[in-house]
Write a protein that holds these residues in place. Structure first.
Motif, PDB file in Angstrom:
ATOM      1  N   VAL A  98      33.406  43.175  31.500  1.00  0.00           N
ATOM      2  CA  VAL A  98      32.338  44.095  31.877  1.00  0.00           C
ATOM      3  C   VAL A  98      32.766  44.760  33.171  1.00  0.00           C
ATOM      4  O   VAL A  98      33.009  44.087  34.165  1.00  0.00           O
ATOM      5  CB  VAL A  98      31.012  43.332  32.113  1.00  0.00           C
ATOM      6  N   LEU A 141      29.421  38.003  34.643  1.00  0.00           N
ATOM      7  CA  LEU A 141      29.655  39.267  33.947  1.00  0.00           C
ATOM      8  C   LEU A 141      30.965  39.891  34.401  1.00  0.00           C
ATOM      9  O   LEU A 141      31.794  40.295  33.595  1.00  0.00           O
ATOM     10  CB  LEU A 141      28.501  40.233  34.201  1.00  0.00           C
ATOM     11  N   TRP A 183      20.877  31.913  34.483  1.00  0.00           N
ATOM     12  CA  TRP A 183      19.580  32.593  34.492  1.00  0.00           C
ATOM     13  C   TRP A 183      18.503  31.590  34.095  1.00  0.00           C
ATOM     14  O   TRP A 183      18.499  31.104  32.959  1.00  0.00           O
ATOM     15  CB  TRP A 183      19.608  33.774  33.539  1.00  0.00           C
ATOM     16  N   LYS A 236      30.045  36.892  23.989  1.00  0.00           N
ATOM     17  CA  LYS A 236      30.011  38.273  23.508  1.00  0.00           C
ATOM     18  C   LYS A 236      30.527  39.244  24.573  1.00  0.00           C
ATOM     19  O   LYS A 236      31.256  40.189  24.267  1.00  0.00           O
ATOM     20  CB  LYS A 236      28.564  38.616  23.133  1.00  0.00           C
ATOM     21  N   LEU A 237      30.164  39.003  25.845  1.00  0.00           N
ATOM     22  CA  LEU A 237      30.526  39.939  26.909  1.00  0.00           C
ATOM     23  C   LEU A 237      32.034  39.956  27.172  1.00  0.00           C
ATOM     24  O   LEU A 237      32.538  40.874  27.793  1.00  0.00           O
ATOM     25  CB  LEU A 237      29.791  39.601  28.204  1.00  0.00           C
ATOM     26  N   HIS A 263      40.360  40.643  31.657  1.00  0.00           N
ATOM     27  CA  HIS A 263      39.305  39.667  31.353  1.00  0.00           C
ATOM     28  C   HIS A 263      39.070  39.459  29.869  1.00  0.00           C
ATOM     29  O   HIS A 263      38.485  38.453  29.472  1.00  0.00           O
ATOM     30  CB  HIS A 263      37.996  40.085  32.037  1.00  0.00           C
ATOM     31  N   LEU A 277      16.602  31.905  30.636  1.00  0.00           N
ATOM     32  CA  LEU A 277      17.295  31.964  29.349  1.00  0.00           C
ATOM     33  C   LEU A 277      17.665  30.534  28.955  1.00  0.00           C
ATOM     34  O   LEU A 277      17.819  29.672  29.801  1.00  0.00           O
ATOM     35  CB  LEU A 277      18.563  32.802  29.448  1.00  0.00           C
ATOM     36  N   LEU A 295      20.022  40.672  22.958  1.00  0.00           N
ATOM     37  CA  LEU A 295      20.406  40.128  24.268  1.00  0.00           C
ATOM     38  C   LEU A 295      21.892  40.353  24.556  1.00  0.00           C
ATOM     39  O   LEU A 295      22.320  40.347  25.692  1.00  0.00           O
ATOM     40  CB  LEU A 295      20.070  38.628  24.316  1.00  0.00           C
ATOM     41  N   LEU A 296      22.669  40.539  23.487  1.00  0.00           N
ATOM     42  CA  LEU A 296      24.118  40.414  23.619  1.00  0.00           C
ATOM     43  C   LEU A 296      24.838  41.646  24.177  1.00  0.00           C
ATOM     44  O   LEU A 296      25.796  42.132  23.593  1.00  0.00           O
ATOM     45  CB  LEU A 296      24.737  40.028  22.272  1.00  0.00           C
ATOM     46  N   SER A 297      24.392  42.164  25.292  1.00  0.00           N
ATOM     47  CA  SER A 297      25.135  43.207  25.995  1.00  0.00           C
ATOM     48  C   SER A 297      24.651  43.159  27.433  1.00  0.00           C
ATOM     49  O   SER A 297      23.654  42.499  27.723  1.00  0.00           O
ATOM     50  CB  SER A 297      24.832  44.582  25.399  1.00  0.00           C
ATOM     51  N   SER A 298      25.355  43.852  28.328  1.00  0.00           N
ATOM     52  CA  SER A 298      24.915  43.742  29.717  1.00  0.00           C
ATOM     53  C   SER A 298      23.548  44.405  29.889  1.00  0.00           C
ATOM     54  O   SER A 298      22.710  43.920  30.633  1.00  0.00           O
ATOM     55  CB  SER A 298      25.958  44.301  30.682  1.00  0.00           C
ATOM     56  N   VAL A 326      39.001  44.661  33.852  1.00  0.00           N
ATOM     57  CA  VAL A 326      38.326  44.590  32.550  1.00  0.00           C
ATOM     58  C   VAL A 326      39.315  44.265  31.438  1.00  0.00           C
ATOM     59  O   VAL A 326      39.065  43.406  30.588  1.00  0.00           O
ATOM     60  CB  VAL A 326      37.575  45.901  32.271  1.00  0.00           C
ATOM     61  N   ARG A 338      29.825  49.639  34.303  1.00  0.00           N
ATOM     62  CA  ARG A 338      28.916  49.327  33.205  1.00  0.00           C
ATOM     63  C   ARG A 338      27.784  48.421  33.684  1.00  0.00           C
ATOM     64  O   ARG A 338      26.634  48.572  33.284  1.00  0.00           O
ATOM     65  CB  ARG A 338      29.690  48.650  32.066  1.00  0.00           C
ATOM     66  N   ASP A 394      26.059  32.383  23.987  1.00  0.00           N
ATOM     67  CA  ASP A 394      26.299  33.526  23.104  1.00  0.00           C
ATOM     68  C   ASP A 394      26.568  34.796  23.898  1.00  0.00           C
ATOM     69  O   ASP A 394      27.472  35.565  23.582  1.00  0.00           O
ATOM     70  CB  ASP A 394      25.085  33.757  22.188  1.00  0.00           C
ATOM     71  N   LEU A 395      25.759  34.996  24.948  1.00  0.00           N
ATOM     72  CA  LEU A 395      25.901  36.196  25.767  1.00  0.00           C
ATOM     73  C   LEU A 395      27.275  36.244  26.428  1.00  0.00           C
ATOM     74  O   LEU A 395      27.976  37.250  26.363  1.00  0.00           O
ATOM     75  CB  LEU A 395      24.811  36.217  26.843  1.00  0.00           C
ATOM     76  N   LEU A 396      27.670  35.119  27.029  1.00  0.00           N
ATOM     77  CA  LEU A 396      28.931  35.102  27.767  1.00  0.00           C
ATOM     78  C   LEU A 396      30.117  35.285  26.831  1.00  0.00           C
ATOM     79  O   LEU A 396      31.079  35.976  27.153  1.00  0.00           O
ATOM     80  CB  LEU A 396      29.068  33.795  28.561  1.00  0.00           C
ATOM     81  N   LEU A 401      20.940  41.992  28.540  1.00  0.00           N
ATOM     82  CA  LEU A 401      20.621  40.929  29.500  1.00  0.00           C
ATOM     83  C   LEU A 401      19.671  41.447  30.578  1.00  0.00           C
ATOM     84  O   LEU A 401      18.660  40.813  30.888  1.00  0.00           O
ATOM     85  CB  LEU A 401      21.909  40.411  30.138  1.00  0.00           C
TER      86      LEU A 401
END
Lengths: 536, 305
Positions: free
Chosen positions: A389, A384, B88, B102-103, B75, B91, A287-290, B72, A393, B98-100, A293
């Motif tokens: 990001v 994002l 979302w 990591k991004l 950020h 989710l 899951l851990l990338s755009s 970028v 991308r 975790d996603l946020l 997702l």
């Protein structure tokens, strides 16, 4: 029913009509316009009885029965034009009417509930059932109005063989199937606790109704009785004008609506009967990338569409055996189909099937790329964009997903078609032939993606136009053989530039030009996306 | 050292100027309060700073880089919590955190578990089921468990309960101690007062006051609470007096800083029994701007009054 349960229903009905004051007339007007145009066109195309009987002959093959349902009235001395129109249009229109009812029902039930609007309404002196009841009343009214307006519109055309009773029955068949799916969607909205899975549930029922009918009409008539879409075809409009299927359909629809109201009355606001499961408290690596997702958000739809297209391929493939015998038996058909030397009739049939499969495959592709617009509208792109990001991308992730979707859909449907076709046919074709006849549509799908990205980058408000474009492509392919369009009409959409494999020599030039154009559109769209504000 | 600044930042939506020559500047290790009513341009400013919206005119810079072109890069060292947190629906909260994190591309989620526990969040639930406050917690936890130099927070506590609000404030104070910079948009004035070194007040897209709280108070003057034997005559017309409010036997009013001596000498003739002076609270500062602007512009201030 206790009055306190339905207090305020009248006001809510007016409120729904106010909210949908454009939406409802547009839906109804579109149905009438298309039905009228097609009826006029058919009347012009097949003026003599001989012409009508000739076209009726070509309609009695398994592929057409699978797609449109069984025809009727073939033994008649004077085969009416209405029977052709109804056979060609009734089932497809009924599906779209069903779709309209599902979308409208969910819009006013689960979506409103999920967004907290029903809570606001319910805090007022309004009954517990009032909201659902008012939507049911409005949709029933819409279906009745559609039935009447359509019936009268077709009657006033004054086409011989399309009289008042038949036309009213035609309209009623559509209205009745609309009511069934309004009922189905109303129950779905009680079972599931969110709009997304409600939609999935109702669509599954619609799709299942279609597939059950296909199998039933081809193999086992008893099975057809389980599909409401079969019922409406049993009206034999313009020939026998049976009214009992309408009665049956409307009765079942009313029962479904009653069940929905009952379920609505015993559940808590915001909950559903299928409980929502809790999930993982940590994200998996994938899951851990755009892109991760994007893939995760579309996974369910991707799988369902994949299975759907595989099944469609298999269904079409299963026709090939019967097609062979059918073509052998009927000389007339051989005169109708333009013969190309050195190819079997089945081979000549493949491009037509593929063009329909390719257009169907484009639906999930466009849904996939246009998800980015939904995300923007719901303020989720911010999460994002405000992190490391880049816009390229982000867009790239959606592009990759939609291209992957197109590739997988074409692959699955052509494999389904090929494997099943080879099982049922005496002389099999190589799987490569099937595969390339599907893949040759890939550049056209890329073009559609390109147009979507272009619109999204520069005129996000108008991205919906790409759906209209796809719909017209479908219309042109679907109606092409019957309308006998001029050549240029076909060339209005990318699908008209695709080589008809296996009966034509591969045209690498037009494929290459489409790919280059698609890349150009995507690049220009990306520039626009990089320059504009993100937000509603 | 300046971490973030805008120079004559202007943003137009069509003809409407949402921001009109906004100038703010956040230094290293500073907590900068950005206050104003709903629709005054707070969120728009933050979104331009994050490169989500493009400035019509003027500049917006973070770490000396252009916030549109170098978005970028910037950020990687910024954490942002939007005002309206939309997640979302299918989710779980834990997955989104975790996603946020990591991004961002940066490092560390060392505080994830601690934050989840402190903010009392169930991370295994789908975001669809979260209330506004819980969605905000998800965004806050994702922001606070990233190792960054600048936090941009848009009304981060508007959905939190008082207990969670305090937890949030503790974390902000801790981050500040570690030299992190924070741009905090809010209309909870007590919170801004407690946390912020500097404040900018924005109204209808224009900055109408900016500076340290101390400066603002000094500029504005003093609040006097006075009890006298005789009633004070004609107080409303005395030079430099505003915001008169009776408080039991006493009366409270604000005195412009240059007029304190004159006012004291005027009221002393009515035989003072008790006199207390205090700096104006942020709320008083804030309200004063509205009252003044209302009179001049004739347009309702709306919002938080």
């Amino acid at each position: 029913m206790n009055r306190h349960l339905i207090e305020g229903t009248g006001t809510l009905i007016r409120f729904i009509l106010r909210r949908d004051r454009l939406r409802l007339p547009i839906w109804i007007a579109s149905f009438i316009a298309i039905s009228v145009i097609v009826a006029i066109a058919f009347a012009g195309l097949y003026q003599t009885n001989a012409e009508r009987i000739a076209i009726a002959e070509t309609m009695q093959n398994p592929a057409v029965i699978a797609m449109l349902g069984p025809g009727y009235g073939y033994g008649l001395e004077n085969y009416p034009i209405g029977a052709i129109t109804a056979h060609e249009m009734l089932l497809m229109t009924a599906i779209v009417v069903g779709l309209m009812n599902i979308l409208l029902m969910i819009r006013h039930t689960r979506t409103d509930e999920e967004d907290g609007r029903i809570e606001m309404v319910r805090s007022l002196p309004v009954g517990r059932l009032s909201n659902l009841l008012s939507v049911l009343v409005v949709l029933t009214g819409v279906n009745v109005l559609l039935a009447l307006l359509l019936g009268f519109s077709l009657t006033v055309l004054g086409i011989e063989g399309m009289g008042l009773e038949g036309s009213l029955l035609y309209g009623s068949a559509l209205g009745a199937s609309g009511m069934i799916f309004a009922g189905v969607a109303a129950i779905s909205a009680q079972l599931s606790s969110n709009a997304r899975s409600t939609l999935g549930f109702a669509f599954t029922v619609l799709l299942a109704a279609y597939i059950i009918r296909v199998i039933g009409d081809l193999r086992n008539e008893a099975l057809s009785w389980f599909s409401p879409l079969s019922w409406v075809l049993r009206t034999e409009v313009y020939v026998n004008n049976y009214w009992w299927p309408i009665l049956l359909t409307v009765s079942v629809a009313l029962v479904l609506m009653g069940i929905a109201l009952y379920l609505n009355s015993i559940r808590d606001l915001g909950s559903g009967f299928i409980p929502s499961r809790s999930g993982k408290d940590k994200a998996s690596k994938t899951l851990l990338s755009s892109f991760g997702l994007v893939f995760r958000l579309q996974r369910t739809g991707f799988i369902i569409w994949g299975i759907g297209l595989l099944v469609i391929g298999v269904i079409y493939g299963s026709l090939f055996g019967e097609l062979e015998t059918y073509f052998d038996e009927i000389d007339l058909m051989q005169q109708m189909v333009i013969l190309v030397e050195g190819f079997s009739l089945t081979e000549q049939f493949i491009p037509l099937l593929m063009s329909i499969i390719a257009i169907l495959s484009t639906i999930p592709v466009l849904m996939s790329i246009l998800k980015i617009k939904t995300e923007e509208k719901n303020d989720r792109l911010e999460h994002l964009i405000s992190r490391a990001v880049s816009r390229n991308r982000l867009m790239g992730s959606y592009l990759a997903m939609s291209i992957l979707t197109g590739f997988v859909m074409l692959t699955l449907s052509s494999i389904g078609l090929g494997v099943m076709g080879n099982i049922v046919m005496e002389e099999s074709l190589s799987l490569g032939t099937y595969y390339s006849s599907a893949m040759v549509y890939f550049p056209a799908i890329l073009m559609m993606i390109g147009i979507a990205v272009l619109l999204f980058g520069w005129a996000a408000k108008w991205t919906g136009l790409v759906w209209l474009y796809l719909a017209s492509a479908f219309f042109i392919v679907y109606m092409g053989s019957l309308f006998q369009f001029e050549d240029w009409v076909e060339k209005l959409t990318p699908f008209g530039y695709v080589t008809r494999i296996p009966i034509e020599e591969m045209d690498y030039w037009s494929a290459a030009i489409m790919v280059v154009l698609a890349i150009g559109f995507i690049a220009i769209g990306m520039i626009g996306f990089n320059r504009r504000d993100i937000g509603k | 050292m300046t971490v973030l600044r805008t120079v004559d930042l202007t943003k137009k939506f069509g003809d409407f100027a949402a921001l009109d020559k906004v100038n703010i500047e956040v230094g290293e290790g500073e907590v900068y309060g950005f206050i104003g009513p709903n629709g005054s341009g707070k969120s728009t400013t933050l979104r331009v700073l994050l490169g989500i919206l493009k400035a019509t005119e003027g500049r917006a810079e973070i770490f000396g880089k252009d916030s549109w072109k170098d978005a970028v890069e910037i950020h990687k060292r910024v954490a942002y919590v939007p005002g309206e947190v939309s997640l979302w629906p299918n989710l779980t909260g834990g997955e989104v955190i975790d996603l946020l994190v990591k991004l961002r591309g940066g490092n560390s989620s060392h505080r994830r578990e601690e934050l989840i526990q402190k903010f009392d969040l169930d991370p295994s639930k789908k975001c669809r089921t979260y209330s506004k406050g819980n969605r905000q917690k998800v965004a806050l936890i994702a922001a606070l468990s990233s190792d960054v130099d600048l936090y941009i927070l848009d009304e981060p506590t508007s959905g939190l309960d008082p207990l969670m609000e305090r937890t949030f404030q503790e974390y902000i104070i801790e981050e500040k101690k570690q030299g992190k910079s924070i741009l905090l948009s809010s209309h909870i004035l007590s919170e801004v007062e407690k946390l912020c070194d500097k404040v900018a007040i924005i109204r209808e897209g224009k900055i109408i006051e900016t500076g340290s709280l101390k400066d603002l108070r000094h500029l504005t003057g003093t609040i006097l609470l006075v009890e006298t034997k005789k009633p004070i005559l004609d107080l409303a017309n005395v030079r430099g007096v505003s915001g008169i409010q009776p408080k039991g036997n006493a009366v409270s009013f604000q005195v412009d800083s240059g007029e304190v001596a004159y006012v004291i000498s005027y009221i002393s003739q009515f035989e003072i029994v008790r006199i207390e002076s205090s700096p104006p609270t942020l709320e008083q500062l804030f309200m004063r701007h509205y009252e003044v602007s209302d009179k001049t512009s004739g347009i309702g201030a709306g919002g938080e009054a």
